[in-house]
Design an enzyme around this catalytic site. Sequence first.
Site, PDB file in Angstrom:
ATOM      1  N   ARG A 171       0.830  -1.222   0.000  1.00 41.65           N
ATOM      2  CA  ARG A 171       0.000   0.000   0.000  1.00 41.65           C
ATOM      3  C   ARG A 171       0.855   1.259   0.000  1.00 41.65           C
ATOM      4  O   ARG A 171       0.405   2.315  -0.422  1.00 41.65           O
ATOM      5  CB  ARG A 171      -0.929   0.000   1.212  1.00 41.65           C
ATOM      6  CG  ARG A 171      -2.066  -1.006   1.082  1.00 41.65           C
ATOM      7  CD  ARG A 171      -3.070  -0.848   2.187  1.00 41.65           C
ATOM      8  NE  ARG A 171      -3.670   0.474   2.184  1.00 41.65           N
ATOM      9  CZ  ARG A 171      -4.286   1.015   3.239  1.00 41.65           C
ATOM     10  NH1 ARG A 171      -4.354   0.343   4.368  1.00 41.65           N
ATOM     11  NH2 ARG A 171      -4.817   2.209   3.155  1.00 41.65           N
ATOM     12  N   TYR A 185      -7.798  15.563  -6.325  1.00 46.85           N
ATOM     13  CA  TYR A 185      -7.934  16.913  -5.767  1.00 46.85           C
ATOM     14  C   TYR A 185      -7.110  17.031  -4.499  1.00 46.85           C
ATOM     15  O   TYR A 185      -6.881  16.042  -3.800  1.00 46.85           O
ATOM     16  CB  TYR A 185      -9.409  17.245  -5.457  1.00 46.85           C
ATOM     17  CG  TYR A 185     -10.115  16.206  -4.620  1.00 46.85           C
ATOM     18  CD1 TYR A 185     -10.664  15.071  -5.213  1.00 46.85           C
ATOM     19  CD2 TYR A 185     -10.250  16.353  -3.243  1.00 46.85           C
ATOM     20  CE1 TYR A 185     -11.316  14.119  -4.449  1.00 46.85           C
ATOM     21  CE2 TYR A 185     -10.906  15.396  -2.474  1.00 46.85           C
ATOM     22  CZ  TYR A 185     -11.429  14.280  -3.099  1.00 46.85           C
ATOM     23  OH  TYR A 185     -12.060  13.319  -2.353  1.00 46.85           O
ATOM     24  N   PRO A 186      -6.667  18.253  -4.209  1.00 49.40           N
ATOM     25  CA  PRO A 186      -5.955  18.468  -2.946  1.00 49.40           C
ATOM     26  C   PRO A 186      -6.924  18.918  -1.863  1.00 49.40           C
ATOM     27  O   PRO A 186      -8.002  19.429  -2.164  1.00 49.40           O
ATOM     28  CB  PRO A 186      -5.001  19.609  -3.303  1.00 49.40           C
ATOM     29  CG  PRO A 186      -5.712  20.398  -4.334  1.00 49.40           C
ATOM     30  CD  PRO A 186      -6.636  19.453  -5.067  1.00 49.40           C
ATOM     31  N   MET A 187      -6.571  18.697  -0.602  1.00 52.55           N
ATOM     32  CA  MET A 187      -7.436  19.160   0.492  1.00 52.55           C
ATOM     33  C   MET A 187      -6.657  19.468   1.766  1.00 52.55           C
ATOM     34  O   MET A 187      -5.515  19.058   1.921  1.00 52.55           O
ATOM     35  CB  MET A 187      -8.558  18.167   0.754  1.00 52.55           C
ATOM     36  CG  MET A 187      -8.138  16.799   1.198  1.00 52.55           C
ATOM     37  SD  MET A 187      -9.577  15.747   1.530  1.00 52.55           S
ATOM     38  CE  MET A 187     -10.221  16.450   3.030  1.00 52.55           C
ATOM     39  N   ASP A 188      -7.315  20.210   2.635  1.00 55.99           N
ATOM     40  CA  ASP A 188      -6.759  20.601   3.937  1.00 55.99           C
ATOM     41  C   ASP A 188      -7.707  20.169   5.036  1.00 55.99           C
ATOM     42  O   ASP A 188      -8.897  19.948   4.791  1.00 55.99           O
ATOM     43  CB  ASP A 188      -6.714  22.144   4.058  1.00 55.99           C
ATOM     44  CG  ASP A 188      -5.540  22.765   3.346  1.00 55.99           C
ATOM     45  OD1 ASP A 188      -4.618  22.046   2.938  1.00 55.99           O
ATOM     46  OD2 ASP A 188      -5.566  24.012   3.206  1.00 55.99           O
ATOM     47  N   HIS A 212     -14.765   8.040   9.378  1.00 58.94           N
ATOM     48  CA  HIS A 212     -14.451   8.308   7.970  1.00 58.94           C
ATOM     49  C   HIS A 212     -14.117   6.991   7.246  1.00 58.94           C
ATOM     50  O   HIS A 212     -14.625   6.711   6.162  1.00 58.94           O
ATOM     51  CB  HIS A 212     -13.269   9.293   7.905  1.00 58.94           C
ATOM     52  CG  HIS A 212     -12.605   9.391   6.584  1.00 58.94           C
ATOM     53  ND1 HIS A 212     -13.070  10.210   5.587  1.00 58.94           N
ATOM     54  CD2 HIS A 212     -11.501   8.777   6.069  1.00 58.94           C
ATOM     55  CE1 HIS A 212     -12.281  10.099   4.524  1.00 58.94           C
ATOM     56  NE2 HIS A 212     -11.330   9.240   4.792  1.00 58.94           N
ATOM     57  N   GLN A 225      -8.824   4.323  -3.259  1.00 65.64           N
ATOM     58  CA  GLN A 225      -8.340   5.652  -2.863  1.00 65.64           C
ATOM     59  C   GLN A 225      -6.865   5.578  -2.535  1.00 65.64           C
ATOM     60  O   GLN A 225      -6.412   4.594  -1.963  1.00 65.64           O
ATOM     61  CB  GLN A 225      -9.183   6.182  -1.696  1.00 65.64           C
ATOM     62  CG  GLN A 225      -8.480   6.444  -0.391  1.00 65.64           C
ATOM     63  CD  GLN A 225      -8.284   5.187   0.457  1.00 65.64           C
ATOM     64  OE1 GLN A 225      -8.256   4.078  -0.052  1.00 65.64           O
ATOM     65  NE2 GLN A 225      -8.124   5.379   1.743  1.00 65.64           N
ATOM     66  N   SER A 263     -15.385  15.551   7.682  1.00 60.00           N
ATOM     67  CA  SER A 263     -15.509  16.316   6.432  1.00 60.00           C
ATOM     68  C   SER A 263     -16.444  17.509   6.613  1.00 60.00           C
ATOM     69  O   SER A 263     -16.146  18.611   6.160  1.00 60.00           O
ATOM     70  CB  SER A 263     -16.031  15.425   5.306  1.00 60.00           C
ATOM     71  OG  SER A 263     -15.103  14.409   5.043  1.00 60.00           O
TER      72      SER A 263
HETATM   73  O1  FEC Z   1      -5.784  13.403   9.026  1.00 59.62           O
HETATM   74  C1  FEC Z   1      -5.535  12.579   8.099  1.00 59.62           C
HETATM   75  O2  FEC Z   1      -4.753  11.613   8.239  1.00 59.62           O
HETATM   76  C2  FEC Z   1      -6.234  12.812   6.830  1.00 59.62           C
HETATM   77  C3  FEC Z   1      -5.763  11.978   5.661  1.00 59.62           C
HETATM   78  C4  FEC Z   1      -6.993  11.580   4.869  1.00 59.62           C
HETATM   79  C5  FEC Z   1      -7.734  12.380   4.045  1.00 59.62           C
HETATM   80  C6  FEC Z   1      -8.790  11.560   3.498  1.00 59.62           C
HETATM   81  C7  FEC Z   1      -9.766  12.003   2.652  1.00 59.62           C
HETATM   82  C8  FEC Z   1     -10.569  11.188   1.907  1.00 59.62           C
HETATM   83  N1  FEC Z   1     -10.638   9.821   2.003  1.00 59.62           N
HETATM   84  C9  FEC Z   1     -11.490   9.353   1.064  1.00 59.62           C
HETATM   85  C10 FEC Z   1     -11.817   8.046   0.807  1.00 59.62           C
HETATM   86  C11 FEC Z   1     -11.514   6.991   1.659  1.00 59.62           C
HETATM   87  C12 FEC Z   1     -11.936   5.623   1.476  1.00 59.62           C
HETATM   88  C13 FEC Z   1     -11.481   4.903   2.561  1.00 59.62           C
HETATM   89  C14 FEC Z   1     -10.748   5.812   3.398  1.00 59.62           C
HETATM   90  C15 FEC Z   1     -10.133   5.478   4.591  1.00 59.62           C
HETATM   91  C16 FEC Z   1      -9.190   6.285   5.217  1.00 59.62           C
HETATM   92  C17 FEC Z   1      -8.375   5.883   6.325  1.00 59.62           C
HETATM   93  C18 FEC Z   1      -7.494   6.918   6.597  1.00 59.62           C
HETATM   94  C19 FEC Z   1      -7.817   7.981   5.665  1.00 59.62           C
HETATM   95  N2  FEC Z   1      -8.851   7.569   4.862  1.00 59.62           N
HETATM   96 FE1  FEC Z   1      -9.803   8.714   3.491  1.00 59.62          FE
HETATM   97  N3  FEC Z   1      -8.671  10.278   3.997  1.00 59.62           N
HETATM   98  C20 FEC Z   1      -7.591  10.263   4.859  1.00 59.62           C
HETATM   99  C21 FEC Z   1      -7.163   9.195   5.604  1.00 59.62           C
HETATM  100  N4  FEC Z   1     -10.769   7.058   2.819  1.00 59.62           N
HETATM  101  C22 FEC Z   1      -6.392   6.967   7.654  1.00 59.62           C
HETATM  102  C23 FEC Z   1      -8.525   4.524   7.046  1.00 59.62           C
HETATM  103  C24 FEC Z   1      -7.472   3.544   6.756  1.00 59.62           C
HETATM  104  C25 FEC Z   1      -6.966   3.530   5.328  1.00 59.62           C
HETATM  105  O3  FEC Z   1      -7.638   3.001   4.437  1.00 59.62           O
HETATM  106  O4  FEC Z   1      -5.860   4.071   5.109  1.00 59.62           O
HETATM  107  C26 FEC Z   1     -11.688   3.404   2.824  1.00 59.62           C
HETATM  108  C27 FEC Z   1     -10.503   2.645   2.293  1.00 59.62           C
HETATM  109  C28 FEC Z   1     -10.656   1.155   2.511  1.00 59.62           C
HETATM  110  O5  FEC Z   1     -10.288   0.686   3.583  1.00 59.62           O
HETATM  111  O6  FEC Z   1     -11.181   0.507   1.577  1.00 59.62           O
HETATM  112  C29 FEC Z   1     -12.741   5.111   0.278  1.00 59.62           C
HETATM  113  C30 FEC Z   1     -12.040  10.488   0.337  1.00 59.62           C
HETATM  114  C31 FEC Z   1     -11.484  11.615   0.873  1.00 59.62           C
HETATM  115  C32 FEC Z   1     -11.762  13.081   0.497  1.00 59.62           C
HETATM  116  C33 FEC Z   1     -13.179  13.474   0.834  1.00 59.62           C
HETATM  117  C34 FEC Z   1     -13.417  13.812   2.271  1.00 59.62           C
HETATM  118  O7  FEC Z   1     -14.586  14.164   2.554  1.00 59.62           O
HETATM  119  O8  FEC Z   1     -12.486  13.744   3.100  1.00 59.62           O
HETATM  120  C35 FEC Z   1     -13.061  10.405  -0.800  1.00 59.62           C
HETATM  121  C36 FEC Z   1      -7.490  13.834   3.759  1.00 59.62           C
END
Ligand code: FEC
Length: 293
Positions: A171, A185-188, A212, A225, A263
């Site tokens: 990964r 896209y980029p985000m904060d 999330h 993703q 979000s």
């Molecule tokens: O504080 C941070 O670490 C933020 C980093 C971060 C952002 C972010 C934004 C989005 N994600 C989106 C889709 C998915 C999908 C899965 C998923 C899971 C995670 C996990 C972490 C993580 N996301 Fe995230 N996302 C960020 C971090 N996200 C940590 C849980 C473990 C992992 O998978 O790494 C499910 C994946 C799976 O397991 O199949 C799909 C989308 C966005 C932007 C939109 C929003 O509303 O944030 C879409 C920044």
Amino acid sequence: MNPPRMNAARTKPFAETKVGAEELHPVPLTLDGAAILHQMVSFDWTAWGKLDTAKQSKALAEFVGVFALWEGDSSSALYSLLGHKGDLLLAHFRNSFDELNAAELKIKQLGIFEFLNISSSYLSVVELGLYESSVKLYRELVAKQSAPHSAEWNQAVQDLLARQAEAMKPRLFPKIPASRYLCFYPMDRLRGEDKNWYQLPIAERQRQMEEHGQVGRRYAGKVQQIISGSIGFDDWEWGVDLFADDPLIFKKLIYEMRFDEVSAIYAKFGTFYVGIRCPAGKLGNLLAGETPE
Ligand code: FEC
């Protein structure tokens, strides 16, 4: 005159001193992997149209000779962009910034580069956030009265990162998925006066990230993703790459996530780019006006 009294709660980061919150180190551990460069390109259709066919074919063959090799190991991919934000998007995943720079320079050497105007770009590294393991480890270290950044603390962090990096290697250094559509896209996270992600206790951020992840996992198999971190590298904090064979999934997933606390309150978004995958070998067809098959 006495110096102004400092508020005791302000002598430490807010996240560690909030009433009722545990005193845990605020910074989540992350694993960092592949270096990523997105290049957004406007194509000079007018100048290309004036080029004779033999020169066009030569430039295309040279481009394909280089790019197809990168496509072969899924380290680069070409997309036809929709909308006015550009014509092409080139995504490069490499092992280091040096390798990214080499790819960038190689493209600049190609004959076709004369017609490519890199109108925007985004630099980041694949990032796996380890909120859950960080909180667990920090709690164990607090129980052992091990102070942040002490030798014992540093060793425990290093051991955890080494174990997780080994387990998550695929990964961390992913191949670019073959999916037909890309949404980038980029985000904060918000750092407002009232609401500030970085001032929430780490356990609360972990809870919101868990929520999330639960929403995201409902889209397993439909979207892939890749989150990349860009603090210190580019203008936003993260890059989000979504890959799917149905572009509507992007809308549904991102919309559903808008209702997540993390979000709804803390996400800020930059420019969205949506592209259709175009194998390098079909660039000639694209430039002749055909949508990629
Ligand atoms: O504080 C941070 O670490 C933020 C980093 C971060 C952002 C972010 C934004 C989005 N994600 C989106 C889709 C998915 C999908 C899965 C998923 C899971 C995670 C996990 C972490 C993580 N996301 Fe995230 N996302 C960020 C971090 N996200 C940590 C849980 C473990 C992992 O998978 O790494 C499910 C994946 C799976 O397991 O199949 C799909 C989308 C966005 C932007 C939109 C929003 O509303 O944030 C879409 C920044």
